[in-house]
Design a protein around this motif. Structure first.
Motif, PDB file in Angstrom:
ATOM      1  N   CYS A  15       0.870  -1.173   0.000  1.00 57.44           N
ATOM      2  CA  CYS A  15       0.000   0.000   0.000  1.00 57.44           C
ATOM      3  C   CYS A  15       0.910   1.227   0.000  1.00 57.44           C
ATOM      4  N   CYS A  98       2.269   6.126   8.629  1.00 60.85           N
ATOM      5  CA  CYS A  98       1.269   6.378   7.584  1.00 60.85           C
ATOM      6  C   CYS A  98       0.278   7.439   8.074  1.00 60.85           C
ATOM      7  N   CYS A 192      -8.457   2.311   6.952  1.00 66.37           N
ATOM      8  CA  CYS A 192      -7.906   3.174   5.904  1.00 66.37           C
ATOM      9  C   CYS A 192      -8.506   2.830   4.540  1.00 66.37           C
TER      10      CYS A 192
HETATM   11  S1  SF4 Z   1      -2.965   2.557   7.151  1.00 65.29           S
HETATM   12 FE1  SF4 Z   1      -3.462   1.658   5.220  1.00 65.29          FE
HETATM   13  S2  SF4 Z   1      -2.201   2.760   3.783  1.00 65.29           S
HETATM   14 FE2  SF4 Z   1      -1.358   3.138   5.785  1.00 65.29          FE
HETATM   15  S3  SF4 Z   1       0.157   1.587   6.066  1.00 65.29           S
HETATM   16 FE3  SF4 Z   1      -1.665   0.774   6.931  1.00 65.29          FE
HETATM   17  S4  SF4 Z   1      -2.610  -0.362   5.308  1.00 65.29           S
HETATM   18 FE4  SF4 Z   1      -1.075   0.911   4.398  1.00 65.29          FE
END
Ligand code: SF4
Length: 676
Positions: A15, A98, A192
């Motif tokens: 991702c 993230c 997310c």
């Molecule tokens: S929150 Fe979503 S985009 Fe961010 S690292 Fe985790 S899985 Fe990946």
């Protein structure tokens, strides 16, 4: 073995959050001096960790005794104590948390500060969950499933949030349980966008195929969620970490094979799995690279494609376009409109069209532009609008020299002379408004679009006028706006057609100037008195919609009574006296005085208050005859009577008595004469 299709689910593999943290670490090792560490394994994938180690990037589980260097915080984030200790020990921190995880951390910290209880729906011991707990001051309770939720009881208000890779269904179920356990429940669905899309794609694909292979580390929480989800469809599901774990028998007699990979699975692992699967049917002979490539979209610079927004950062938006890596829209390529945040323009999950500016940037991501895609589309639509003359809508962005900039898919010029039906001195008021305009000039080579609102307004007005001429009829009562006052009356706009209210039709009372009754800009009701379509003239009346003061005048002013009035004007045959606004009577010259009068002005003056006697009332013809003379005579008689009364009283005899005596004397004299 032969199967017809290997289908890789969209959103498979790294991702954007994981990719970003990896980029940070790899760039750090290239650019920075000194050792580079990561806080814990950067991803849940032994192969990736081994690769990073080869590059000199070491995962740490503690900082004590470690020589200071660069510390990359992984996408899962870390508790605040880790940051504090790292700084204290002289580490330079590169934060790869993230943004979706940061959002959870902020929510947890805010809830803790407000004194609320906190529940995190997620996997106990998962680094992301540990980090969020840390930001809550270790006040959060972790719940993995609805059964655990049943055990909880709260007396405080509770905020519940999700680990970003949670299964949405599980989160909903836990929330449903907690609703009965807390006096107040604030729900933060923090799963997310990338996870949500990946889970949707997994479910969709699992329903289509005969077997699902899920690739990802056995410790990867998001991969395990994918396995659970796919199993719900009833299709056989196999979870592997590497291609080596794949079993030929699983695919035996299966026609369609589905593949999905978790967020920490590198592309190379996916490629290897596909290669092994394809190898199973190699005797049939198909090129492996082609097979894998056929599952991905190819791109060409300048083409317009559609994609789904998967993440929004401050300076860019990531879009899934079905390519091997997500496309990037830099902030300045989002829109032509002034905007402070990308979230004003797009939301995660939005399907949008994008223009491919570059197939791959230095990091392998396609560079995209939403703005340019809109331009392309806009040129097509503007050309159509120009040819057909159909008006289009646009939002006014700003005032510039000589006119306005209006957004009609791209920036167009609206000259000041084309803004309104009349010259418009204040253009500022249009900023932010949506206007209907017509394209009057279009030249793509010079990037020139000129539009006019005036022509649209003129046409609308002409249509309105035509319809109004059809509708107008005598005796209608209509609303209108007073547009102009003149000495002889006022003009009233009935909505495209102007009519005249003559001064005599303004009021039941005598009016010297229309300004005594109305002002420009007043909205009034008027009666249509006449319509001349040939000469395009409409006569209107205002007094006709007002109460008639002549109604009941005979009862109000009975004949023989004396009333007070004001002389309004003088004519050769007498004077007019107003009894009340709108009701006037005539004092004929012969009724002005009991002597001969050559001109009324000898007796009365305009504006003078006078007493008049009502001689006659003709309500039908709106005529009242009055007399000043009668009032004067009656007054004189009354005065004389009063005077006589006073005289009699002064001589001590009443007039009857005096007359009686005189009569008696006369009768005696007559009797004497008769005897003689
Ligand atoms: S929150 Fe979503 S985009 Fe961010 S690292 Fe985790 S899985 Fe990946």
């Amino acid at each position: 073995m032969k199967f017809s299709e290997i289908k890789i689910a969209q959103h498979s593999g790294f991702c954007t959050g994981v990719r970003r943290a990896l980029d940070l670490a790899e760039k750090a090792v290239q650019r920075e001096k000194g050792p580079v560490y990561t806080w814990g394994p950067l991803v849940h994938n032994p192969r990736v960790i081994a690769d990073l180690k080869k590059k000199g990037i070491e995962p740490l589980s503690g900082l004590k005794g470690v020589p200071p260097g660069i510390l990359v915080i992984r996408a899962h984030g870390a508790p605040p104590e880790v940051y504090a200790e790292a700084r204290q020990r002289g580490f330079t921190i590169l934060d790869g948390t993230c943004p979706s995880v940061q959002k959870c951390q902020k929510i947890a910290a805010a809830l803790a500060q407000e004194g609320k209880d906190i529940v995190i729906v997620g996997k106990r011991g998962h680094p992301e969950v540990i980090g969020i707990c840390g930001w809550s001051g270790d006040k959060a309770v972790v719940v993995e499933n609805p059964t655990e939720g049943q055990e909880l009881h709260f007396t405080n208000p509770v905020g519940v949030l999700a680990q970003t890779t949670q299964n949405e269904n599980n989160f909903r179920k836990v929330v449903a349980v907690l609703k009965d356990k807390a006096p107040e429940l604030e729900v933060y669905p923090t799963i997310c966008g990338a996870t949500r899309l990946r889970q949707e794609a997994a479910l969709e694909l699992a329903k289509e195929v005969d077997v699902m292979v899920v690739i990802g580390a056995h410790t990867s929480s998001n991969t395990m969620e994918l396995v659970k989800l796919c199993r719900q469809t009833g299709v056989p599901v196999y979870h592997i970490e590497t291609a080596a774990e794949l079993c030929r028998e699983w695919l035996q007699n299966k026609d369609r094979i589905g593949v999905i990979a978790g967020a920490s699975t590198p592309d190379v692992t996916i490629e290897e799995v596909i290669r092994v699967m394809t190898d199973y049917q190699r005797p049939e002979g198909q090129n492996i690279e082609d097979m894998y490539a056929s599952t991905l979209r190819t791109l060409q610079e300048g083409e317009i494609i559609s994609g789904k927004v998967v993440r929004i950062d401050n300076d860019e938006v990531l879009v899934d376009i079905g390519y091997k890596s997500e496309g990037i829209i830099p902030l300045q390529e989002l829109t032509d409109k002034p905007t402070s945040s990308p979230e004003d323009v797009v939301a995660v999950g939005d399907e949008i069209n994008v223009y491919v500016m570059k197939v791959e940037n230095s990091e392998g991501n396609p560079l995209l532009s939403k703005r340019k895609a809109e331009h392309e589309q806009a040129w097509i639509e503007l050309a159509k609008a120009y040819e057909t003359g159909i008006p289009i809508e646009g939002e006014v962005l700003q005032v510039v020299k000589g006119g306005l900039i209006i957004f009609v898919g791209l920036r167009a010029f609206l000259p000041a002379s084309q803004v309104g039906l009349r010259y418009e001195p204040n253009l500022e008021k249009y900023v932010g408004q949506t206007l209907r305009v017509r394209v009057i000039e279009l030249d793509r080579t010079r990037n020139k679009v000129i539009v006019s609102q005036k022509v649209v307004l003129e046409e609308e007005l002409a249509e309105k006028r035509a319809a109004l001429w059809e509708e107008l009829a005598e005796n209608q009562v209509r609303k209108g706006i007073v547009t102009k006052l003149t000495d002889f009356g006022v003009f009233v706009d009935l909505g495209g057609i102007e009519g005249l209210v003559h001064i005599s039709e303004l009021s039941w009372a005598r009016v010297k100037h229309p300004s005594e009754v109305v002002q420009e800009g007043d909205e009034i009701e008027v009666m249509v008195l006449g319509v001349d379509r040939e000469r395009e003239r409409v006569s209107l009346g205002l007094k006709q919609v007002l109460p008639d003061p002549w109604e009941g005048v005979a009862d109000k002013y009975p004949v023989g009574t004396v009333q007070e009035g004001i002389v309004t004007h003088i004519v050769s045959f007498g004077a007019f006296v107003q009894l009340e606004p709108g009701v006037e009577g005539l004092v004929h010259i012969s009724q002005l005085a009991n002597h001969r009068v050559a001109e009324a002005s000898e007796v009365v003056q305009v504006g003078e208050k006078v007493k008049v006697k009502i001689l006659d009332v003709n309500e039908k013809d709106r005529r009242i005859s009055l007399s000043i003379k009668d009032v004067a005579e009656e007054k004189a008689e009354e005065e004389y009577t009063n005077y006589q009364g006073e005289e009699d009283t002064a001589s001590g005899m009443k007039i009857g008595e005096v007359l009686g005596e005189i009569l008696e004397e006369k009768e005696a004299e007559i009797a004497e004469d008769d005897e003689e």
